[in-house]
Design a protein around this motif. Sequence first.
Motif, mmCIF file in Angstrom:
data_model
loop_
_atom_site.group_PDB
_atom_site.id
_atom_site.type_symbol
_atom_site.label_atom_id
_atom_site.label_comp_id
_atom_site.label_asym_id
_atom_site.label_seq_id
_atom_site.Cartn_x
_atom_site.Cartn_y
_atom_site.Cartn_z
ATOM 1 N N ARG A 173 43.703 73.179 46.469
ATOM 2 C CA ARG A 173 43.707 73.582 47.884
ATOM 3 C C ARG A 173 43.945 72.356 48.785
ATOM 4 N N LEU A 174 43.333 71.239 48.431
ATOM 5 C CA LEU A 174 43.549 70.014 49.215
ATOM 6 C C LEU A 174 44.995 69.541 49.120
ATOM 7 N N ARG A 175 45.559 69.627 47.902
ATOM 8 C CA ARG A 175 46.951 69.207 47.725
ATOM 9 C C ARG A 175 47.900 70.127 48.489
ATOM 10 N N LEU A 176 47.555 71.429 48.534
ATOM 11 C CA LEU A 176 48.385 72.361 49.301
ATOM 12 C C LEU A 176 48.333 72.018 50.783
ATOM 13 N N SER A 177 47.140 71.681 51.275
ATOM 14 C CA SER A 177 46.996 71.301 52.693
ATOM 15 C C SER A 177 47.815 70.067 53.009
ATOM 16 N N ALA A 178 47.932 69.174 52.045
ATOM 17 C CA ALA A 178 48.709 67.949 52.255
ATOM 18 C C ALA A 178 50.199 68.176 52.042
ATOM 19 N N GLY A 179 50.581 69.408 51.634
ATOM 20 C CA GLY A 179 51.990 69.710 51.410
ATOM 21 C C GLY A 179 52.530 69.171 50.119
ATOM 22 N N ASP A 180 51.604 68.872 49.173
ATOM 23 C CA ASP A 180 51.996 68.289 47.890
ATOM 24 C C ASP A 180 52.590 69.308 46.925
ATOM 25 N N ILE A 181 52.078 70.541 47.002
ATOM 26 C CA ILE A 181 52.459 71.582 46.050
ATOM 27 C C ILE A 181 52.749 72.862 46.807
ATOM 28 N N PRO A 182 53.488 73.777 46.183
ATOM 29 C CA PRO A 182 53.732 75.056 46.835
ATOM 30 C C PRO A 182 52.508 75.967 46.745
ATOM 31 N N ALA A 183 52.461 76.980 47.609
ATOM 32 C CA ALA A 183 51.328 77.918 47.621
ATOM 33 C C ALA A 183 51.221 78.706 46.324
ATOM 34 N N SER A 184 52.369 78.884 45.650
ATOM 35 C CA SER A 184 52.342 79.649 44.387
ATOM 36 C C SER A 184 51.494 78.952 43.333
ATOM 37 N N ASP A 185 51.459 77.620 43.354
ATOM 38 C CA ASP A 185 50.631 76.898 42.384
ATOM 39 C C ASP A 185 49.152 77.217 42.592
ATOM 40 N N LEU A 186 48.722 77.266 43.834
ATOM 41 C CA LEU A 186 47.334 77.593 44.105
ATOM 42 C C LEU A 186 47.005 79.009 43.642
ATOM 43 N N SER A 187 47.925 79.938 43.863
ATOM 44 C CA SER A 187 47.689 81.325 43.429
ATOM 45 C C SER A 187 47.537 81.401 41.919
ATOM 46 N N ARG A 188 48.391 80.684 41.200
ATOM 47 C CA ARG A 188 48.308 80.714 39.736
ATOM 48 C C ARG A 188 46.995 80.113 39.235
#
Length: 422
Positions: A173-188
């Motif tokens: 979630r932190l990496r998503l907030s920083a724009g490091d990864i796409p939202a799909s990674d968090l969902s998986r």
Amino acid sequence: MKKFLILIFWPVVAIAADTGAPANDAGLSKLTLSGAEQLWQARNREIQLARDQVAGVAADRLGAAQRPNPQLSLNTGAIDTGRNAPALGRRVLHGSDMVLRLDQTFERGGKRELRMRAADLRLDAAKHGMADVARQGRIALHQAYYNLALAQEKLRIAQENARLSGQTVEATRLRLSAGDIPASDLSRIRVDALRTDNDMLQAQNDLSQAQTALAYQIGAGQNAATIVAADAWPAIGAFPAEGIGIENRPDVRAAQMRVQTAEAARDLAQSLKARDVTLGVQVEHNGGSTPSHSVGFGLSIPLMTGYEYQGEIGRAEADLQSARDALEQTRAQAMAEIGRARSNLETAVSQVRHYDDSLLAEAGKALAAAEFAYRHGAIGVMDLLDARRTHKATQMDAAAARADYAKALAAWRFANEEGELQ
């Protein structure tokens, strides 16, 4: 030959006497295998039923040793019932005929000795049968104990994976907030975390089932949820050698005793053709006008003019053949059990060594590499999740292999022992 009386009269207080075993259910939270065995010896229902059966057969032996009881009879006749007859007491005592008779039957053909021999053999067979119940019961106890240990280990692994999945969700979630990864990674990763939660629930249910199974074996059903297996997995050591010969196993010995019992029963059935003799002696009072007393003797012998116990003899012969067939079947089953136990143990040893020597280490290295690569963007989230699932599956399989080894070791040990309680 070991004594079987230990099986019959095992004192419940032995649990309290042994300082290394729990005296009551307070010790279930850190239950060792030796403590479980002592509780099993005192409380197991199958063992108690076997004790009851031995006690019943022992009581049958008392009846088999008894001789026929004598028969005492008193008969009166010719009682004067006329109007001018004396009083009733005087009419019976003085004015009637009375016969006091004692009869005793004497068995011939060795019937009593044959009954006693058959009863003794049945008791020996029951004791050996109880020893086999104990042998099989100890196998079941060890299996239940190590099934619980396995369930505890699987729950521990599932909880650890759930904890790591939760941490990964927060980090992602932190990496998503920083724009490091796409939202799909968090969902998986969230989906994978939910799956680990389900795995943990299943592991908790498996643990409850294993506790219930062990609680039944040791008679602690009311406190099943408190049972915790405290012993570590048995170490891989030298392959244990075979113990007793197959003819000395309690199930084979019991079958041998049943053959001898059937032979005695066959001989007893044949002895029915020997005619029993009944001797009688009597004292007779003749209450006529001139009272008199006399004695007499009697002899009776059955005349086998219509039936000579062919049915009983034929049935006994059939039972004897059935007992012989059962003995051969028991021998074959014992050989098959020993063969299976040895094969299972050899396989379990190889599997445990394979996990210890290479699989666990390689799975750990693969997971560490995947975690490092994912943190640095070298692989995608699916590769990370695959590495985690592989590592978890390897841990679970390694725990199952150790449990299989522990159970196979017990099965091999008790397949080659007599099975009495110690």
